[in-house]
Design a protein around this motif. Sequence first.
Motif, short mmCIF file in Angstrom:
data_model
loop_
_atom_site.label_atom_id
_atom_site.label_comp_id
_atom_site.label_asym_id
_atom_site.label_seq_id
_atom_site.Cartn_x
_atom_site.Cartn_y
_atom_site.Cartn_z
N VAL A 44 4.09 15.91 2.13
CA VAL A 44 5.42 15.40 2.46
C VAL A 44 5.50 13.93 2.07
CG1 VAL A 44 7.11 15.10 4.30
CG2 VAL A 44 5.51 17.03 4.38
N THR A 45 6.50 13.57 1.28
CA THR A 45 6.63 12.19 0.83
C THR A 45 7.00 11.28 2.00
OG1 THR A 45 8.91 12.68 0.15
CG2 THR A 45 7.19 12.77 -1.55
N PRO A 46 6.57 10.00 1.96
CA PRO A 46 6.77 9.11 3.11
C PRO A 46 8.22 8.95 3.54
CG PRO A 46 5.17 8.17 1.60
CD PRO A 46 5.75 9.38 0.91
N ASP A 47 9.16 9.07 2.59
CA ASP A 47 10.57 8.85 2.95
C ASP A 47 11.14 9.95 3.82
OD1 ASP A 47 10.39 10.71 0.89
OD2 ASP A 47 12.23 10.06 -0.11
N GLU A 48 10.39 11.03 4.02
CA GLU A 48 10.84 12.13 4.89
C GLU A 48 10.66 11.80 6.38
OE1 GLU A 48 12.04 15.28 4.34
OE2 GLU A 48 12.13 15.19 2.14
N PHE A 49 9.91 10.75 6.70
CA PHE A 49 9.58 10.43 8.09
C PHE A 49 10.38 9.23 8.58
CE2 PHE A 49 5.78 12.15 6.04
CZ PHE A 49 5.45 13.20 6.89
N ALA A 50 10.79 9.28 9.85
CA ALA A 50 11.40 8.10 10.46
C ALA A 50 10.39 6.96 10.52
CB ALA A 50 11.90 8.44 11.86
N ASP A 51 9.14 7.29 10.85
CA ASP A 51 8.05 6.32 10.87
C ASP A 51 6.77 7.05 10.50
OD1 ASP A 51 6.11 4.44 11.28
OD2 ASP A 51 6.69 3.93 13.34
N PRO A 52 6.31 6.92 9.26
CA PRO A 52 5.10 7.65 8.84
C PRO A 52 3.83 7.17 9.51
CG PRO A 52 5.79 6.14 7.12
CD PRO A 52 6.88 6.13 8.16
N ALA A 88 0.81 -1.22 0.00
CA ALA A 88 0.00 0.00 0.00
C ALA A 88 0.84 1.27 0.00
CB ALA A 88 -0.95 -0.01 1.19
N TRP A 89 1.92 1.31 0.76
CA TRP A 89 2.70 2.54 0.86
C TRP A 89 3.33 2.93 -0.49
CZ3 TRP A 89 2.69 6.45 4.05
CH2 TRP A 89 2.25 6.28 5.36
N SER A 90 3.53 1.97 -1.38
CA SER A 90 4.10 2.31 -2.68
C SER A 90 3.10 3.08 -3.55
CB SER A 90 4.55 1.04 -3.42
OG SER A 90 3.43 0.28 -3.85
N HIS A 91 1.85 3.13 -3.12
CA HIS A 91 0.82 3.85 -3.86
C HIS A 91 0.55 5.24 -3.26
CE1 HIS A 91 -0.55 0.40 -6.37
NE2 HIS A 91 0.02 -0.28 -5.39
N VAL A 92 1.31 5.61 -2.23
CA VAL A 92 1.09 6.88 -1.54
C VAL A 92 2.04 7.93 -2.08
CG1 VAL A 92 1.27 8.06 0.69
CG2 VAL A 92 0.24 5.78 0.57
N GLY A 98 6.33 16.69 11.63
CA GLY A 98 7.03 16.46 10.38
C GLY A 98 6.37 17.03 9.14
N ILE A 99 5.16 17.58 9.32
CA ILE A 99 4.45 18.17 8.18
C ILE A 99 4.27 19.67 8.36
CG2 ILE A 99 2.37 18.13 6.77
CD1 ILE A 99 1.92 15.24 7.68
N GLY A 100 3.79 20.08 9.52
CA GLY A 100 3.56 21.49 9.79
C GLY A 100 2.16 21.71 10.34
N MET A 138 -4.12 4.69 15.58
CA MET A 138 -5.21 4.34 14.66
C MET A 138 -5.58 2.87 14.80
SD MET A 138 -4.26 6.11 11.02
CE MET A 138 -3.98 7.87 10.84
N ILE A 139 -6.86 2.59 14.75
CA ILE A 139 -7.32 1.20 14.75
C ILE A 139 -6.93 0.53 13.44
CG2 ILE A 139 -9.37 -0.29 14.82
CD1 ILE A 139 -10.69 1.97 16.53
N HIS A 140 -7.16 1.23 12.34
CA HIS A 140 -6.78 0.74 11.00
C HIS A 140 -5.67 1.66 10.49
CE1 HIS A 140 -10.45 -1.65 11.06
NE2 HIS A 140 -11.11 -0.56 11.36
N PRO A 141 -4.43 1.19 10.44
CA PRO A 141 -3.33 2.03 9.96
C PRO A 141 -3.46 2.33 8.47
CG PRO A 141 -2.57 -0.19 10.37
CD PRO A 141 -3.97 -0.14 10.87
N ILE A 142 -2.62 3.24 8.01
CA ILE A 142 -2.75 3.73 6.65
C ILE A 142 -2.71 2.62 5.61
CG2 ILE A 142 -1.52 5.07 4.88
CD1 ILE A 142 -0.82 7.07 7.15
N ALA A 143 -1.78 1.70 5.70
CA ALA A 143 -1.67 0.63 4.70
C ALA A 143 -2.94 -0.20 4.65
CB ALA A 143 -0.47 -0.26 5.00
N GLN A 144 -3.52 -0.45 5.80
CA GLN A 144 -4.75 -1.24 5.85
C GLN A 144 -5.92 -0.46 5.26
OE1 GLN A 144 -7.19 -2.56 9.60
NE2 GLN A 144 -5.44 -3.93 9.38
N ILE A 145 -5.97 0.84 5.53
CA ILE A 145 -7.04 1.67 4.97
C ILE A 145 -6.99 1.62 3.44
CG2 ILE A 145 -7.81 4.05 4.64
CD1 ILE A 145 -6.92 4.60 7.54
N ILE A 146 -5.82 1.85 2.88
CA ILE A 146 -5.68 1.88 1.43
C ILE A 146 -6.05 0.53 0.82
CG2 ILE A 146 -4.02 2.14 -0.46
CD1 ILE A 146 -2.57 4.17 1.36
N ALA A 147 -5.54 -0.54 1.41
CA ALA A 147 -5.82 -1.87 0.87
C ALA A 147 -7.31 -2.18 0.92
CB ALA A 147 -5.02 -2.92 1.63
#
Length: 279
Positions: free
Chosen positions: A187-195, A143-147, A270-272, A217-226
């Motif tokens: 902000v692209t995901p690679d900017e974060f130590a842990d997005p 999923a993160w490769s689609h973000v 990390g975003i503002g 989060m109950i459902h983390p980002i990768a799970q939401i996207i999938a």
Amino acid sequence: MRIVNAAGRLGLLGASGVVDVAEASGGRFSPDPQAAYDVWPDLLEWAGGMGEDVAARPLVQAELGAPAPWPRQVFAIGLNYLDHAEEAGIDVVPDSLVVFGKYASAITGADAEVEIPPGSVDYEAELVVVIGKRAHRIDATDAWSHVAGLTVGQDLSERELQLRPPTPQFSLGKSFPGFAPMGPALVTPDEFADPDDLAITCTLNGETVQNSRTKLMIHPIAQIIARLSETVPLLPGDVVFTGTPAGIGFAREPRLLIKPGDELITAIEGIGSIRTRFR
């Protein structure tokens, strides 16, 4: 990489200011910020090879629009933090996603003034995901490769329309003009130590009303996207609001509702931050 919508033009934010992408690329890329996501891999490659001597201008906070101003689809996830589900009176959190929509006409920028409609207007600080590559029936491990990146958002809500019996109107109650402020940058995901673990806060007139971390989060980002992609193809530039932690005004006693003259500051590590004022 940090993408900004600077006065309606696509920009890259660096230490020296904002680089206008259309000008710096000699017209290779459109100045339209939304168009960036349709050529996202090419834009990333070009930006990675851009020299440090490219002309930049100072960042003007008041000029920052939403980094994805006209997505084709805007998804929002409800009850995605356990403490928020509890304050909403939900005893059993469903295993599946709680999904509704916000309409694109509700989107506004990082420093916005929003007109308050009749009813009970509430705040919801949220981490927002913007899609960079089409995703349909993908696995969470991919999923993160689609973000494309992450930004700060507010899921502003007029609770009376949203919860109106006998037929609640979640999407309409959350889609008045200006009810989806976003920014200040993508902000692209690679900017974060842990997005998946970012501090998220919201202050109303200087008082902290929400303070949490996205790892809860109950459902983390990768799970939401999938899970969204099981049903709906997610398209480049689509926006996903990922849910709010506890502290909303409607659940307080007495209720803390937004009124004219109020100022809301929403910030994510990390975003503002974004500022929303109300009239």
